[in-house]
Design an enzyme around this catalytic site. Structure first.
Site, PDB file in Angstrom:
ATOM      1  N   ASP A 154     -36.308 -27.843 -20.713  1.00 12.05           N
ATOM      2  CA  ASP A 154     -36.412 -26.119 -20.438  1.00 12.05           C
ATOM      3  C   ASP A 154     -36.227 -25.919 -22.616  1.00 12.05           C
ATOM      4  O   ASP A 154     -34.945 -25.773 -23.028  1.00 12.05           O
ATOM      5  CB  ASP A 154     -35.785 -25.762 -19.426  1.00 12.05           C
ATOM      6  N   LYS A 175     -33.776 -15.802 -26.339  1.00 13.51           N
ATOM      7  CA  LYS A 175     -33.089 -16.605 -26.973  1.00 13.51           C
ATOM      8  C   LYS A 175     -33.605 -17.028 -27.896  1.00 13.51           C
ATOM      9  O   LYS A 175     -33.910 -16.563 -29.300  1.00 13.51           O
ATOM     10  CB  LYS A 175     -32.700 -18.144 -25.683  1.00 13.51           C
TER      11      LYS A 175
HETATM   12  C1  LIG Z   1     -32.692 -17.314 -19.959  1.00 17.94           C
HETATM   13  C2  LIG Z   1     -32.508 -18.456 -19.199  1.00 17.94           C
HETATM   14  C3  LIG Z   1     -33.906 -19.134 -18.896  1.00 17.94           C
HETATM   15  C4  LIG Z   1     -34.648 -18.266 -17.882  1.00 17.94           C
HETATM   16  O1  LIG Z   1     -35.589 -17.266 -19.055  1.00 17.94           O
HETATM   17  P1  LIG Z   1     -35.515 -15.523 -18.808  1.00 17.94           P
HETATM   18  O2  LIG Z   1     -36.568 -14.790 -19.858  1.00 17.94           O
HETATM   19  O3  LIG Z   1     -34.315 -14.785 -19.064  1.00 17.94           O
HETATM   20  O4  LIG Z   1     -36.917 -15.156 -17.835  1.00 17.94           O
HETATM   21  C5  LIG Z   1     -34.295 -19.844 -18.542  1.00 17.94           C
HETATM   22  N1  LIG Z   1     -33.025 -20.936 -18.228  1.00 17.94           N
HETATM   23  C6  LIG Z   1     -32.218 -21.365 -19.562  1.00 17.94           C
HETATM   24  C7  LIG Z   1     -31.674 -22.125 -19.632  1.00 17.94           C
HETATM   25  C8  LIG Z   1     -31.724 -19.953 -19.438  1.00 17.94           C
HETATM   26  O5  LIG Z   1     -31.082 -20.107 -20.517  1.00 17.94           O
END
Ligand SMILES: *Cc1c(COP(=O)(O)O)cnc(C)c1O
Length: 459
Positions: free
Chosen positions: A217, A260
């Site tokens: 992730d 992010k």
């Molecule tokens: C935000 C987030 C997600 C999901 O992403 P979205 O763009 O909000 O759908 C997955 N994993 C982590 C660690 C996140 O912070």
């Protein structure tokens, strides 16, 4: 405090969005109308918005210029080529599938890589990630090192996988029953804690030995890379780009939320090396997201994301980013406020267990604390505790996470150090009257991802 430790902004501000604070009486009314759920507040009623660092970033002049270069063809957009080439170049994976945001990529990966009844191993859960894993019949197993569950332990690379747990679960369940290992860099719910390069290397070695795939992730990969440069022996002289490449060389693919470390407001993608999985992903993406050359993003979104990914890896940018967050944490620590230590990459987490020792976890202390902080100061934060953790799919019982926290997530390039001071002062004021914070209970509880839309009342 030694203020020279915190670098000044490596940018100047050429557009502003005025914000104003409504009165305390109005904030009390707004909180009540929102069912004491900070997600349900109107943005106009918020002064400093630390609900999330997701999609709340300020784009650069280059990214805004990129929006005008959007090629909005239904298929084969040149902005997709730009994004695809950028991701392949920076991350080193063979295939890129665009999605509307991170959970779109999680949906694709969970669907193609999990057979019902298989185990998915991860370094602590994330809300949407675990939802998609379980929704596809996966059984989530947390294999993060024990230290991560203790807010008070100040150790580096607290997001690491416990290698003994990893190997034990593989041997116990049998490699064929493991869908994959999901390694989050950084670990959001552990406090934005990073994973070391050595851990990534060792996880890869163990998984290769047993024939288990590893997917990252990658949501906050640039923040993780900075921590490696700062704290892991042998990496001080390496560039963020080199560190990023090496990190991803130990993975079979990744899901990414562009909202992010892509420094945009919307977007995401899935990366893969396996051709068969890639083919399956392109078949599915057309059902859920759009053509494999846009996946739910406009051409202009993909252009901004391609540029943002490169900007997030500039040293001056990422150093300021990490240290601004650390500044807020250091101010709180200096005042004796209980927070998760060490301070992570994207947020400071208040430890609601120690902040509100007079409340039981079932009285939702973090939910209550987030609300009181809003009423105190107009600062919006979010609960990351029992409410976010939800219920066990089989037993229906509440998950009772060890970490009961309020997250103060800092949007990228949006707020100044002075804003951090306002937040710190508000938390310190609230700490002085913490005994007045009352518990909450659900009046409406959604069946899944309940924290987003639940409503509460005071006990
Ligand atoms: C935000 C987030 C997600 C999901 O992403 P979205 O763009 O909000 O759908 C997955 N994993 C982590 C660690 C996140 O912070």
């Amino acid at each position: 405090m030694d203020y020279s430790k915190y670098p000044a902004e490596p940018f100047r501000i050429k557009m502003v969005e005025p914000v104003a604070m409504i009165s305390r009486k109005e904030r009390e009314r707004a909180a009540k109308e929102a069912g004491y759920n900070t997600f349900l507040l109107n943005s106009a009623d918020v002064y400093i918005d630390l609900l999330t660092d997701s999609g709340t970033n300020a784009m650069s002049d280059r990214q805004w210029a990129g929006l005008l270069l959007g090629d909005e063809a239904y298929s084969g957009s040149r902005n997709f080529k730009h994004l695809e080439n950028t991701v392949k170049d920076l991350f080193g994976f063979k295939y890129v599938v665009p999605t509307h945001q991170g959970r779109g990529a999680e949906n694709l990966l969970s669907t193609i890589a999990i057979r019902p009844g298989q185990y998915v191993l991860g370094n602590m859960y994330f809300t949407t990630t675990r939802f998609h894993q379980e929704n596809n019949g996966g059984i989530f197993v947390d294999i993060i090192r024990d230290e991560a569950h203790d807010a008070t332990l100040n150790v580096p690379f607290k997001g690491n996988i416990d290698l003994e747990k990893l190997e034990r679960v593989i041997v116990e369940k049998g490699a064929a029953n493991i869908a994959y290992v999901c390694l989050a860099i950084t670990v959001n719910l552990a406090g934005g804690q990073p994973v070391s390069m050595q851990n990534m290397r060792e996880v890869s070695e163990i998984c290769k030995r047993y024939g288990v795939k590893v997917f990252y992730d990658a949501t906050r990969f640039a923040e993780n890379a900075y921590f490696i440069k700062e704290q892991e022996p042998g990496y001080a002289d390496k560039s963020i780009a080199d560190i990023t490449r090496e990190m991803f060389s130990y993975a079979d693919g990744c899901t990414m939320s562009g909202k992010k470390d892509g420094i945009v407001n919307i977007g995401g993608f899935l990366c893969l090396n396996d051709e068969e999985l890639y083919t399956e992903a392109t078949e599915l993406v057309t059902v859920y997201e759009g053509m494999p050359s846009y996946g739910g993003m406009a051409g202009r979104d993909m252009e901004a994301l391609a540029i943002g990914l490169k900007e997030s890896m500039q040293f001056e940018y990422i150093e300021h980013r990490i240290k601004q967050v650390r500044y807020l944490g250091d101010r709180l620590l200096a005042a004796g406020i209980p927070i998760i230590e060490p301070v992570g990459g994207h947020a400071v987490f208040l430890d609601a267990r120690r902040f509100c020792p007079h409340l039981e976890q079932t009285q939702l202390p973090a939910q209550s604390l987030a609300n009181e902080l809003y009423i105190e100061s107009g600062v919006r934060s979010m609960e990351r505790g029992i409410v976010s953790a939800g219920r066990d799919r089989v037993t229906g019982e509440n998950h009772m996470p060890k970490l009961e926290t309020v997250r103060l997530a800092i949007p990228r390039r949006v707020y100044t150090y002075k804003h951090m001071d306002v937040v710190a002062d508000a938390v310190i004021r609230l700490y002085q009257r913490r005994h007045e914070i009352r518990g909450l209970r659900f009046v409406y509880e959604p069946k899944q991802l309940r924290f987003f839309t639940a409503r509460f009342e005071h006990i």
